[in-house]
Design an enzyme around this catalytic site. Structure first.
Site, PDB file in Angstrom:
ATOM      1  N   ASN A   7      -3.119  35.324 -37.670  1.00 59.59           N
ATOM      2  CA  ASN A   7      -2.929  34.107 -36.885  1.00 59.59           C
ATOM      3  C   ASN A   7      -2.134  33.173 -37.774  1.00 59.59           C
ATOM      4  O   ASN A   7      -2.518  32.936 -38.912  1.00 59.59           O
ATOM      5  CB  ASN A   7      -4.317  33.506 -36.566  1.00 59.59           C
ATOM      6  CG  ASN A   7      -4.233  32.346 -35.603  1.00 59.59           C
ATOM      7  OD1 ASN A   7      -3.146  31.947 -35.213  1.00 59.59           O
ATOM      8  ND2 ASN A   7      -5.379  31.813 -35.219  1.00 59.59           N
ATOM      9  N   GLY A   8      -0.989  32.652 -37.285  1.00 55.95           N
ATOM     10  CA  GLY A   8      -0.175  31.740 -38.100  1.00 55.95           C
ATOM     11  C   GLY A   8       1.252  32.236 -38.183  1.00 55.95           C
ATOM     12  O   GLY A   8       1.679  33.098 -37.395  1.00 55.95           O
ATOM     13  N   GLU A  25       1.835  20.736 -16.471  1.00 55.48           N
ATOM     14  CA  GLU A  25       1.438  21.891 -17.280  1.00 55.48           C
ATOM     15  C   GLU A  25       0.668  22.935 -16.474  1.00 55.48           C
ATOM     16  O   GLU A  25       0.763  24.117 -16.773  1.00 55.48           O
ATOM     17  CB  GLU A  25       0.665  21.486 -18.537  1.00 55.48           C
ATOM     18  CG  GLU A  25      -0.722  20.965 -18.317  1.00 55.48           C
ATOM     19  CD  GLU A  25      -1.426  20.607 -19.630  1.00 55.48           C
ATOM     20  OE1 GLU A  25      -1.200  21.257 -20.649  1.00 55.48           O
ATOM     21  OE2 GLU A  25      -2.236  19.658 -19.613  1.00 55.48           O
ATOM     22  N   GLU A  47      -0.267  10.843 -19.303  1.00 54.54           N
ATOM     23  CA  GLU A  47      -1.241  11.930 -19.245  1.00 54.54           C
ATOM     24  C   GLU A  47      -1.273  12.555 -17.843  1.00 54.54           C
ATOM     25  O   GLU A  47      -1.377  13.772 -17.691  1.00 54.54           O
ATOM     26  CB  GLU A  47      -2.632  11.404 -19.635  1.00 54.54           C
ATOM     27  CG  GLU A  47      -3.752  12.415 -19.557  1.00 54.54           C
ATOM     28  CD  GLU A  47      -3.540  13.658 -20.449  1.00 54.54           C
ATOM     29  OE1 GLU A  47      -2.595  13.680 -21.242  1.00 54.54           O
ATOM     30  OE2 GLU A  47      -4.336  14.601 -20.300  1.00 54.54           O
ATOM     31  N   HIS A  72      16.393   1.320 -14.187  1.00 54.11           N
ATOM     32  CA  HIS A  72      17.457   1.338 -15.197  1.00 54.11           C
ATOM     33  C   HIS A  72      18.087   2.722 -15.331  1.00 54.11           C
ATOM     34  O   HIS A  72      18.655   3.032 -16.369  1.00 54.11           O
ATOM     35  CB  HIS A  72      16.909   0.849 -16.544  1.00 54.11           C
ATOM     36  CG  HIS A  72      16.462  -0.589 -16.497  1.00 54.11           C
ATOM     37  ND1 HIS A  72      17.356  -1.636 -16.450  1.00 54.11           N
ATOM     38  CD2 HIS A  72      15.230  -1.140 -16.424  1.00 54.11           C
ATOM     39  CE1 HIS A  72      16.681  -2.774 -16.380  1.00 54.11           C
ATOM     40  NE2 HIS A  72      15.385  -2.507 -16.352  1.00 54.11           N
ATOM     41  N   LYS A  77      -0.587  16.475 -17.052  1.00 54.59           N
ATOM     42  CA  LYS A  77      -1.594  17.321 -16.386  1.00 54.59           C
ATOM     43  C   LYS A  77      -0.961  18.062 -15.226  1.00 54.59           C
ATOM     44  O   LYS A  77      -1.160  19.258 -15.063  1.00 54.59           O
ATOM     45  CB  LYS A  77      -2.727  16.452 -15.837  1.00 54.59           C
ATOM     46  CG  LYS A  77      -3.986  16.187 -16.559  1.00 54.59           C
ATOM     47  CD  LYS A  77      -4.689  17.156 -17.398  1.00 54.59           C
ATOM     48  CE  LYS A  77      -3.945  17.674 -18.566  1.00 54.59           C
ATOM     49  NZ  LYS A  77      -4.270  17.295 -19.901  1.00 54.59           N
ATOM     50  N   LYS A 112      -4.165  27.101 -26.246  1.00 52.23           N
ATOM     51  CA  LYS A 112      -5.152  26.026 -26.364  1.00 52.23           C
ATOM     52  C   LYS A 112      -5.048  25.331 -27.708  1.00 52.23           C
ATOM     53  O   LYS A 112      -5.085  24.118 -27.810  1.00 52.23           O
ATOM     54  CB  LYS A 112      -6.555  26.614 -26.174  1.00 52.23           C
ATOM     55  CG  LYS A 112      -7.680  25.590 -26.255  1.00 52.23           C
ATOM     56  CD  LYS A 112      -7.580  24.606 -25.116  1.00 52.23           C
ATOM     57  CE  LYS A 112      -8.657  23.541 -25.137  1.00 52.23           C
ATOM     58  NZ  LYS A 112      -8.278  22.397 -24.274  1.00 52.23           N
ATOM     59  N   TRP A 128      -0.057  35.539 -29.311  1.00 56.52           N
ATOM     60  CA  TRP A 128       0.811  34.588 -28.591  1.00 56.52           C
ATOM     61  C   TRP A 128       2.134  34.641 -29.323  1.00 56.52           C
ATOM     62  O   TRP A 128       2.236  34.203 -30.472  1.00 56.52           O
ATOM     63  CB  TRP A 128       0.181  33.197 -28.644  1.00 56.52           C
ATOM     64  CG  TRP A 128       0.846  32.162 -27.814  1.00 56.52           C
ATOM     65  CD1 TRP A 128       0.692  31.939 -26.480  1.00 56.52           C
ATOM     66  CD2 TRP A 128       1.763  31.142 -28.271  1.00 56.52           C
ATOM     67  NE1 TRP A 128       1.450  30.869 -26.077  1.00 56.52           N
ATOM     68  CE2 TRP A 128       2.117  30.369 -27.157  1.00 56.52           C
ATOM     69  CE3 TRP A 128       2.314  30.830 -29.506  1.00 56.52           C
ATOM     70  CZ2 TRP A 128       2.992  29.282 -27.246  1.00 56.52           C
ATOM     71  CZ3 TRP A 128       3.190  29.750 -29.595  1.00 56.52           C
ATOM     72  CH2 TRP A 128       3.523  28.996 -28.475  1.00 56.52           C
ATOM     73  N   ARG A 188      -7.355  30.917 -25.307  1.00 55.71           N
ATOM     74  CA  ARG A 188      -6.408  30.347 -26.255  1.00 55.71           C
ATOM     75  C   ARG A 188      -4.968  30.602 -25.829  1.00 55.71           C
ATOM     76  O   ARG A 188      -4.053  29.985 -26.366  1.00 55.71           O
ATOM     77  CB  ARG A 188      -6.640  30.950 -27.645  1.00 55.71           C
ATOM     78  CG  ARG A 188      -7.961  30.558 -28.256  1.00 55.71           C
ATOM     79  CD  ARG A 188      -8.253  31.376 -29.485  1.00 55.71           C
ATOM     80  NE  ARG A 188      -7.422  31.019 -30.609  1.00 55.71           N
ATOM     81  CZ  ARG A 188      -7.755  30.140 -31.555  1.00 55.71           C
ATOM     82  NH1 ARG A 188      -8.907  29.532 -31.497  1.00 55.71           N
ATOM     83  NH2 ARG A 188      -6.944  29.875 -32.549  1.00 55.71           N
ATOM     84  N   CYS A 248      -2.776  32.771 -31.196  1.00 51.64           N
ATOM     85  CA  CYS A 248      -3.412  34.047 -31.493  1.00 51.64           C
ATOM     86  C   CYS A 248      -4.906  33.887 -31.719  1.00 51.64           C
ATOM     87  O   CYS A 248      -5.356  32.856 -32.230  1.00 51.64           O
ATOM     88  CB  CYS A 248      -2.797  34.639 -32.743  1.00 51.64           C
ATOM     89  SG  CYS A 248      -1.027  34.848 -32.640  1.00 51.64           S
TER      90      CYS A 248
HETATM   91  O1  M6R Z   1      -6.227  20.269 -30.049  1.00 50.13           O
HETATM   92  P1  M6R Z   1      -5.350  19.075 -29.979  1.00 50.13           P
HETATM   93  O2  M6R Z   1      -5.993  17.903 -29.327  1.00 50.13           O
HETATM   94  O3  M6R Z   1      -4.778  18.701 -31.325  1.00 50.13           O
HETATM   95  O4  M6R Z   1      -4.121  19.523 -29.103  1.00 50.13           O
HETATM   96  C1  M6R Z   1      -3.012  18.690 -28.922  1.00 50.13           C
HETATM   97  C2  M6R Z   1      -2.195  19.149 -27.736  1.00 50.13           C
HETATM   98  O5  M6R Z   1      -1.690  20.436 -27.968  1.00 50.13           O
HETATM   99  C3  M6R Z   1      -3.028  19.149 -26.455  1.00 50.13           C
HETATM  100  O6  M6R Z   1      -3.560  17.882 -26.206  1.00 50.13           O
HETATM  101  C4  M6R Z   1      -2.177  19.588 -25.256  1.00 50.13           C
HETATM  102  O7  M6R Z   1      -1.166  18.667 -25.016  1.00 50.13           O
HETATM  103  C5  M6R Z   1      -3.105  19.741 -24.072  1.00 50.13           C
HETATM  104  N1  M6R Z   1      -3.552  21.083 -23.969  1.00 50.13           N
HETATM  105  C6  M6R Z   1      -2.507  19.348 -22.792  1.00 50.13           C
HETATM  106  O8  M6R Z   1      -3.461  19.426 -21.781  1.00 50.13           O
END
Ligand code: M6R
Length: 609
Positions: free
Chosen positions: A99-100, A489, A482, A505, A486, A604, A75, A27, A2
């Site tokens: 927010n929360g 997502e 990673e 395995h 990428k 985000k 969100w 966000r 949010c």
């Molecule tokens: O803001 P942060 O680095 O704490 O966020 C952690 C994860 O939510 C963040 O790295 C997420 O996995 C990425 N958006 C992926 O690209």
């Protein structure tokens, strides 16, 4: 997650809300709304969908001209995306955005229902509004009502609140969720992050946990939990409005990938003095590094993946036994702490709820903590004992690129600093590591950015597949995690990372003729072993792309495509590989027409546990 924006002052507030909300779009959100206050009370317009849907609705139901308003992007957590669940929520004389998460909202709702309150939405937020309204009816004082109501709430919250009968006042409280106040030429603002305020002002004030603020057109007053009051103290951010714009790129993600060379330089250079690793500008001395006997890295998602690379480097260079923990699991499987343990939390946003909870857990156990954070003055940065900022600049795309890249570069610099302080590296070796990070890594990233055609061609071959694998050994396995995140997502193609030797395995049963497999092989010492694993999948029909150093002898029958990385130091080659996997993910998602900067279901800054 949010987003909140608010304003009170001398200018028309609704256009400011729309502008701020459009900046907060990054966000991630599914509904949006604005409340505008006039002498007659507070009017609300809200809807499911994006900001353009709200704009259309505002054309049919215009809000009155107002100089005091709050806005929100939601969100969904409690209750699906819908007009009625969208914020702002009204209860009696109270209208608020949140927010929360209020964890005990059911219990609070049950109490309120006993006294005749009914609810329209499925949200915890409407319950919060009703509770504040009930307290306001009883006490008649906004600050006392907010304090009494929030004292009964468990969970995390940042509220922006308007009262029908308090014209010109925006009331604010935060606990566990981010909120920033700001001062402009024409009034005062609030927002869940600084980027939303950059179109209006650079002067900000970060609120403390549990603080209440009252914003009026003339001033901002802060009220601590102990009852003391003080005017806000304003600081100036170095962020610019341009840093939160696309700057000619079609997507923020592409812009941010291209910003990586500069971001790495900016993040490493402040930690180099006379060519040697030196964190004294961060307040960290060689004596402190000497006390570190073991490290626990705690983070989420990509930040945790950065920790996986960092752990290997910390063990190899600094000889510090290092474990990596998923933040949301950390408290449930409590790690053993011993003398000399340092907990390092990593977070681009500095507000990730799971990481914050892990940090607080470590602190409650009396363990020294250090945060690697990009967004300055955020909760994690403020609460950790020590903080090391990455200087990536604002990262807007939900999929992190430069955030991750700078986290790895800082961890690598830290490993060299510890190794040098503890005498495991001599000055020449330590100089070589930081020189590679500061100079060679940015050049290697630039070199890879020039290979865009190859990445686009590879992406063309991926778009019709449902499953993709990344494999690697050692650091390449850590980087594969990673790479896989990428791709999945942003393109929604299922992608798994596997230790190259582990595939046989069990998971190799998923390999079919044509299954794309990317093999990362940046470490010359491990290439032969990885190549054996490549043969295993290739002989089962996999379509293999190898990502390896220039000059690696790759037998023609081992691979369908090779992405060559400029040969060089270990960090330079690894960061080159990172750029390649980021660009492959980007080109694939672009070809599929995905919403690259705001992938579905993602946010985000993940400010709920
Ligand atoms: O803001 P942060 O680095 O704490 O966020 C952690 C994860 O939510 C963040 O790295 C997420 O996995 C990425 N958006 C992926 O690209």
């Amino acid at each position: 997650m949010c987003g909140i924006i608010g304003f009170t002052g001398t200018a028309n507030a609704v256009p400011k809300m729309l502008k701020g909300l459009s900046v907060l779009e990054y966000r991630g959100y599914d509904s949006v709304g604005i409340a505008a206050q006039t002498a007659g009370g507070v009017d609300v317009v809200k809807c499911k969908g994006r900001i353009h849907v709200l704009e259309e609705k505002l054309r049919d139901e215009p809000l009155p001209e107002s100089r005091c308003a709050i806005g929100h992007t939601r969100w969904a957590t409690h209750g699906g995306p819908s007009d009625v669940n969208a914020h702002p929520h009204r209860a009696g004389r109270v209208v608020l955005v949140h927010n929360g998460i209020i964890e005990n909202y059911r219990e609070l709702a049950a109490d309120l229902q006993k006294s005749g309150v009914t609810f329209l939405s499925q949200t915890d937020t409407e319950v919060a509004a009703a509770l504040i309204n009930a307290c306001y009816d009883r006490l008649g004082d906004p600050a006392a009502a907010i304090r009494q109501a929030t004292d009964r709430m468990r969970g995390a919250y940042a509220f922006g609140i308007l009262f029908d009968d308090r014209p010109g006042e925006v009331w604010v409280i935060r606990r566990g969720s981010p909120l920033i106040l700001a001062k402009g030429q024409d009034g005062f603002y609030l927002a869940s992050d600084m980027t939303a305020l950059l179109p209006f002002t650079k002067q900000y004030c970060a609120m403390e946990e549990g603080e209440i603020a009252c914003l009026t057109p003339e001033h901002t007053l802060l009220m601590r939990e102990d009852g003391s009051t003080q005017p806000a103290v304003w600081k100036t951010t170095s962020m610019t409005p341009e840093s939160a714009q696309k700057g000619g790129y079609p997507h923020f993600m592409l812009k941010e990938i291209h910003e990586q060379p500069g971001a790495v330089r900016k993040s490493v250079s402040p930690r180099v003095a006379d060519g040697l690793p030196d964190f004294s500008a961060d307040g960290i001395t060689p004596e402190f590094w000497k006390t570190v006997k073991g490290i626990q890295i705690v983070a989420c998602g990509s930040a945790m993946h950065a920790g996986l690379v960092g752990a290997r480097v910390l063990e190899e260079l600094a000889g510090a036994p290092t474990t990596v923990h998923i933040a949301s699991e950390y408290r449930y499987y409590p790690p053993l702490f011993s003398e000399g343990t340092l907990v390092v939390v990593i977070s681009q946003s500095g507000e990730t709820a799971d990481t914050l909870a892990a940090l607080r857990y470590a602190k409650s156990r009396g363990v020294p903590t250090l945060a690697i954070v990009n967004a300055v003055e955020t909760t994690i940065a403020r609460e950790a004992d020590r903080r090391v900022y990455t200087y990536a600049g604002p990262e807007i795309a939900v999929a992190t690129t430069k955030g991750y890249c700078t986290q790895v570069s800082v961890l690598w610099t830290m490993a060299a600093a510890i190794a040098y302080a503890c005498g495991r590296m001599d000055a020449a070796q330590a100089r070589a590591v930081v020189a590679a990070l500061e100079q060679e890594v940015p050049q290697a990233i630039e070199a890879m950015l020039a290979k865009r055609d190859q990445f686009a061609r590879i992406a063309k071959g991926l778009v019709d597949h449902e499953h993709v694998f990344y494999i690697g050994r050692g650091l390449d396995y850590a980087m594969s995690m990673e790479a896989a995140l990428k791709l999945k997502e942003i393109s929604y193609i299922h992608c798994e990372a596997y230790a190259a030797g582990e595939l046989k395995h069990g998971t190799i049963s998923l390999i079919e003729p044509g299954t794309p497999v990317f093999a990362l092989a940046t470490d010359p010492a491990l290439v032969d072993k990885t190549e054996s694993n490549i043969r295993e999948v290739r002989s089962r029909g996999a379509q293999v792309t190898m990502i390896c150093r220039e000059g690696t002898a790759v037998p023609a029958e081992s691979t369908d495509e090779i992405v060559y990385l400029p040969d060089g130091s270990a960090p330079a080659v690894l960061f080159a590989a990172l750029t390649a996997v980021q660009m492959i993910a980007y080109e694939t998602a672009a070809r599929l027409g995905c919403d690259i900067d705001r992938p579905r279901n993602l946010a985000k800054s993940v400010t709920v546990e």
